[in-house]
Design a protein around this motif. Structure first.
Motif: not given
Length: 121
Positions: A17-20, A15, A111-112, A107, A114
């Motif tokens: 994470a996107t757009d942190l 996984a 959770h953000i 999202e 992914t």
């Protein structure tokens, strides 16, 4: 290491994470991660997230609370390299992992978003 853990033809999902987004610790704090084992409670509270072009630094306070109320608190940092699904696939290929599928997980309040790269070994 993932390749060594797979049976022939096995799959591993990674996984990303996107757009942190950066977070400076201003209240309210995000919900901490909680776990329990052998009478102990484990608490991991994110207190800051620093994002740049190459890495993400997550600062946390980690606590262990024992069955008799004893408490151990430590500061913790996690450094994550910024990667893309394509870049990860390129890095994994020489190690015998073939990118087979890309899934997007949106999202949620917990959770953000992914992207999950599924590799076959």
């Amino acid at each position: 290491a993932a390749k060594r853990a797979l049976v022939p033809g096995g799959r591993v999902a990674v996984a990303i994470a996107t757009d942190l987004e950066p977070y400076d610790g201003a209240p309210p704090l995000p919900t901490p991660d909680l776990g329990q084992a052998d009478g102990w409670t484990y608490i991991s509270q994110p207190v800051a997230i620093h994002v740049d072009d190459t890495e993400v630094l997550i600062e946390r306070i980690r606590q262990r609370v024992g069955p008799h109320g004893e408490r151990v608190t430590t500061d913790d940092e996690i450094r994550l390299q910024v990667v893309t699904p394509g870049g990860l696939a390129e890095e994994a290929a020489p190690h015998g992992l073939e990118a087979e599928e890309l899934r997007h997980i949106p999202e949620t309040p917990e959770h953000i978003a992914t992207q999950v790269v599924i590799f076959r070994g």
